[in-house]
Write a protein that holds these residues in place. Structure first.
Motif, PDB file in Angstrom:
ATOM      1  N   PRO A 103     -62.036  -6.659 -46.598  1.00  0.00           N
ATOM      2  CA  PRO A 103     -61.631  -7.836 -47.380  1.00  0.00           C
ATOM      3  C   PRO A 103     -61.847  -9.156 -46.642  1.00  0.00           C
ATOM      4  O   PRO A 103     -61.652 -10.210 -47.237  1.00  0.00           O
ATOM      5  N   GLY A 104     -62.249  -9.090 -45.384  1.00  0.00           N
ATOM      6  CA  GLY A 104     -62.442 -10.325 -44.621  1.00  0.00           C
ATOM      7  C   GLY A 104     -61.148 -10.746 -43.948  1.00  0.00           C
ATOM      8  O   GLY A 104     -60.073 -10.272 -44.299  1.00  0.00           O
ATOM      9  N   PRO A 105     -61.267 -11.653 -42.966  1.00  0.00           N
ATOM     10  CA  PRO A 105     -60.115 -11.980 -42.116  1.00  0.00           C
ATOM     11  C   PRO A 105     -58.929 -12.592 -42.861  1.00  0.00           C
ATOM     12  O   PRO A 105     -57.786 -12.361 -42.477  1.00  0.00           O
ATOM     13  N   VAL A 106     -59.153 -13.315 -43.934  1.00  0.00           N
ATOM     14  CA  VAL A 106     -58.043 -13.965 -44.632  1.00  0.00           C
ATOM     15  C   VAL A 106     -57.293 -12.961 -45.507  1.00  0.00           C
ATOM     16  O   VAL A 106     -56.063 -12.931 -45.539  1.00  0.00           O
ATOM     17  N   ARG A 107     -58.050 -12.102 -46.185  1.00  0.00           N
ATOM     18  CA  ARG A 107     -57.437 -11.172 -47.135  1.00  0.00           C
ATOM     19  C   ARG A 107     -56.957  -9.868 -46.497  1.00  0.00           C
ATOM     20  O   ARG A 107     -56.409  -9.025 -47.190  1.00  0.00           O
ATOM     21  N   VAL A 108     -57.190  -9.715 -45.202  1.00  0.00           N
ATOM     22  CA  VAL A 108     -56.780  -8.459 -44.576  1.00  0.00           C
ATOM     23  C   VAL A 108     -55.262  -8.292 -44.660  1.00  0.00           C
ATOM     24  O   VAL A 108     -54.752  -7.182 -44.783  1.00  0.00           O
ATOM     25  N   LYS A 109     -54.551  -9.374 -44.655  1.00  0.00           N
ATOM     26  CA  LYS A 109     -53.080  -9.329 -44.804  1.00  0.00           C
ATOM     27  C   LYS A 109     -52.692  -8.746 -46.160  1.00  0.00           C
ATOM     28  O   LYS A 109     -51.675  -8.065 -46.285  1.00  0.00           O
ATOM     29  N   CYS A 110     -53.481  -9.016 -47.172  1.00  0.00           N
ATOM     30  CA  CYS A 110     -53.238  -8.462 -48.503  1.00  0.00           C
ATOM     31  C   CYS A 110     -53.334  -6.936 -48.432  1.00  0.00           C
ATOM     32  O   CYS A 110     -52.499  -6.226 -48.982  1.00  0.00           O
ATOM     33  N   ALA A 111     -54.370  -6.464 -47.746  1.00  0.00           N
ATOM     34  CA  ALA A 111     -54.600  -5.018 -47.648  1.00  0.00           C
ATOM     35  C   ALA A 111     -53.504  -4.340 -46.838  1.00  0.00           C
ATOM     36  O   ALA A 111     -53.213  -3.165 -47.032  1.00  0.00           O
ATOM     37  N   MET A 112     -52.887  -5.081 -45.929  1.00  0.00           N
ATOM     38  CA  MET A 112     -51.904  -4.480 -45.023  1.00  0.00           C
ATOM     39  C   MET A 112     -50.468  -4.546 -45.528  1.00  0.00           C
ATOM     40  O   MET A 112     -49.579  -3.928 -44.948  1.00  0.00           O
ATOM     41  N   LEU A 113     -50.227  -5.288 -46.606  1.00  0.00           N
ATOM     42  CA  LEU A 113     -48.848  -5.509 -47.060  1.00  0.00           C
ATOM     43  C   LEU A 113     -48.108  -4.188 -47.345  1.00  0.00           C
ATOM     44  O   LEU A 113     -46.987  -3.967 -46.867  1.00  0.00           O
ATOM     45  N   ALA A 114     -48.735  -3.301 -48.091  1.00  0.00           N
ATOM     46  CA  ALA A 114     -48.073  -2.044 -48.469  1.00  0.00           C
ATOM     47  C   ALA A 114     -47.863  -1.146 -47.250  1.00  0.00           C
ATOM     48  O   ALA A 114     -46.806  -0.530 -47.099  1.00  0.00           O
ATOM     49  N   LEU A 115     -48.874  -1.068 -46.390  1.00  0.00           N
ATOM     50  CA  LEU A 115     -48.732  -0.205 -45.207  1.00  0.00           C
ATOM     51  C   LEU A 115     -47.608  -0.713 -44.313  1.00  0.00           C
ATOM     52  O   LEU A 115     -46.811   0.068 -43.796  1.00  0.00           O
ATOM     53  N   ARG A 116     -47.531  -2.019 -44.148  1.00  0.00           N
ATOM     54  CA  ARG A 116     -46.458  -2.587 -43.313  1.00  0.00           C
ATOM     55  C   ARG A 116     -45.084  -2.287 -43.918  1.00  0.00           C
ATOM     56  O   ARG A 116     -44.150  -1.952 -43.189  1.00  0.00           O
ATOM     57  N   ALA A 117     -44.970  -2.400 -45.223  1.00  0.00           N
ATOM     58  CA  ALA A 117     -43.689  -2.112 -45.889  1.00  0.00           C
ATOM     59  C   ALA A 117     -43.323  -0.647 -45.670  1.00  0.00           C
ATOM     60  O   ALA A 117     -42.172  -0.323 -45.335  1.00  0.00           O
ATOM     61  N   LEU A 118     -44.291   0.224 -45.846  1.00  0.00           N
ATOM     62  CA  LEU A 118     -44.060   1.651 -45.656  1.00  0.00           C
ATOM     63  C   LEU A 118     -43.611   1.945 -44.219  1.00  0.00           C
ATOM     64  O   LEU A 118     -42.645   2.670 -43.981  1.00  0.00           O
ATOM     65  N   GLN A 119     -44.306   1.341 -43.263  1.00  0.00           N
ATOM     66  CA  GLN A 119     -43.988   1.608 -41.859  1.00  0.00           C
ATOM     67  C   GLN A 119     -42.624   1.033 -41.477  1.00  0.00           C
ATOM     68  O   GLN A 119     -41.837   1.684 -40.802  1.00  0.00           O
ATOM     69  N   LYS A 120     -42.336  -0.173 -41.952  1.00  0.00           N
ATOM     70  CA  LYS A 120     -41.028  -0.769 -41.636  1.00  0.00           C
ATOM     71  C   LYS A 120     -39.915   0.074 -42.257  1.00  0.00           C
ATOM     72  O   LYS A 120     -38.864   0.263 -41.662  1.00  0.00           O
ATOM     73  N   GLY A 121     -40.141   0.565 -43.464  1.00  0.00           N
ATOM     74  CA  GLY A 121     -39.154   1.401 -44.135  1.00  0.00           C
ATOM     75  C   GLY A 121     -38.874   2.672 -43.347  1.00  0.00           C
ATOM     76  O   GLY A 121     -37.721   3.060 -43.161  1.00  0.00           O
ATOM     77  N   ILE A 122     -39.929   3.317 -42.870  1.00  0.00           N
ATOM     78  CA  ILE A 122     -39.750   4.555 -42.101  1.00  0.00           C
ATOM     79  C   ILE A 122     -39.026   4.261 -40.787  1.00  0.00           C
ATOM     80  O   ILE A 122     -38.088   4.972 -40.403  1.00  0.00           O
ATOM     81  N   ILE A 123     -39.435   3.203 -40.125  1.00  0.00           N
ATOM     82  CA  ILE A 123     -38.824   2.861 -38.828  1.00  0.00           C
ATOM     83  C   ILE A 123     -37.335   2.570 -39.007  1.00  0.00           C
ATOM     84  O   ILE A 123     -36.492   3.051 -38.245  1.00  0.00           O
ATOM     85  N   GLN A 124     -37.011   1.811 -40.055  1.00  0.00           N
ATOM     86  CA  GLN A 124     -35.610   1.486 -40.330  1.00  0.00           C
ATOM     87  C   GLN A 124     -34.805   2.764 -40.640  1.00  0.00           C
ATOM     88  O   GLN A 124     -33.696   2.950 -40.153  1.00  0.00           O
ATOM     89  N   HIS A 125     -35.401   3.626 -41.425  1.00  0.00           N
ATOM     90  CA  HIS A 125     -34.752   4.883 -41.806  1.00  0.00           C
ATOM     91  C   HIS A 125     -34.486   5.748 -40.570  1.00  0.00           C
ATOM     92  O   HIS A 125     -33.409   6.309 -40.396  1.00  0.00           O
ATOM     93  N   GLU A 126     -35.476   5.856 -39.700  1.00  0.00           N
ATOM     94  CA  GLU A 126     -35.337   6.679 -38.494  1.00  0.00           C
ATOM     95  C   GLU A 126     -34.303   6.080 -37.539  1.00  0.00           C
ATOM     96  O   GLU A 126     -33.541   6.802 -36.910  1.00  0.00           O
ATOM     97  N   ALA A 127     -34.286   4.743 -37.459  1.00  0.00           N
ATOM     98  CA  ALA A 127     -33.323   4.070 -36.581  1.00  0.00           C
ATOM     99  C   ALA A 127     -31.905   4.310 -37.083  1.00  0.00           C
ATOM    100  O   ALA A 127     -30.992   4.557 -36.289  1.00  0.00           O
ATOM    101  N   ALA A 128     -31.717   4.272 -38.395  1.00  0.00           N
ATOM    102  CA  ALA A 128     -30.378   4.476 -38.971  1.00  0.00           C
ATOM    103  C   ALA A 128     -29.917   5.912 -38.723  1.00  0.00           C
ATOM    104  O   ALA A 128     -28.749   6.161 -38.477  1.00  0.00           O
ATOM    105  N   LYS A 129     -30.870   6.849 -38.763  1.00  0.00           N
ATOM    106  CA  LYS A 129     -30.540   8.246 -38.529  1.00  0.00           C
ATOM    107  C   LYS A 129     -30.104   8.489 -37.081  1.00  0.00           C
ATOM    108  O   LYS A 129     -29.244   9.304 -36.796  1.00  0.00           O
ATOM    109  N   ALA A 130     -30.743   7.755 -36.175  1.00  0.00           N
ATOM    110  CA  ALA A 130     -30.478   7.928 -34.741  1.00  0.00           C
ATOM    111  C   ALA A 130     -29.135   7.344 -34.331  1.00  0.00           C
ATOM    112  O   ALA A 130     -28.628   7.654 -33.262  1.00  0.00           O
ATOM    113  N   ARG A 131     -28.568   6.463 -35.163  1.00  0.00           N
ATOM    114  CA  ARG A 131     -27.312   5.804 -34.809  1.00  0.00           C
ATOM    115  C   ARG A 131     -26.119   6.747 -34.842  1.00  0.00           C
ATOM    116  O   ARG A 131     -26.082   7.692 -35.583  1.00  0.00           O
TER     117      ARG A 131
END
Ligand code: FES
Length: 131
Positions: A103-131
């Motif tokens: 998508p080119g350097p400007v639109r790459v953030k568009c392509a990454m939005l869903a993956l970042r949300a997915l990864q942040k969600g998993i990380i948050q979930h795992e952190a909450a489990k570890a508490r």
């Protein structure tokens, strides 16, 4: 001359945008993470059901540009059956392989939005489990 493969991939993106797969709200997801691009306000919420450390189901909702929404649609299909550790380890280059266009350097953030949300969600979930 236009590359015919590139044309096909762009059509695929448009198809995912117009007919998003796995779109909607999941009943009692294990993970639901909303993220947005602060530059444009486009947003995605990824929802996952997990089983034995794997993604059993993935759905999304969102609104925004063609690439952000098509990438979310494509990602829900790709991530099903994947180990959550592998999902967290996915890179920008993995995501670009899924959408199959650069998508080119400007639109790459568009392509990454869903993956970042997915990864942040998993990380948050795992952190909450570890508490
Ligand atoms: Fe906003 Fe693509 S222009 S995520």
């Amino acid at each position: 001359m236009k590359d015919p493969a590139e044309e096909l991939y762009r059509e695929e993106i448009m198809d995912h945008y117009q007919n998003p797969r796995n779109y909607g709200k999941m009943e009692s997801p294990d993970i639901a993470y909303h993220d947005y691009n602060p530059v444009c306000g486009d947003e995605v919420e990824m929802q996952l059901k997990l089983e034995d450390g794997m993604v059993k189901e993935a759905m999304f909702t969102g609104k925004g540009c063609t690439i952000s929404q098509a990438a979310a649609s494509m990602l829900t299909g790709e991530v099903r059956g994947k180990g959550i550790k592998d999902a967290v380890a996915m890179t920008q280059s993995d995501m670009l392989k899924i959408i199959r266009i650069n998508p080119g350097p400007v639109r790459v953030k568009c392509a990454m939005l869903a993956l970042r949300a997915l990864q942040k969600g998993i990380i948050q979930h795992e952190a909450a489990k570890a508490r």
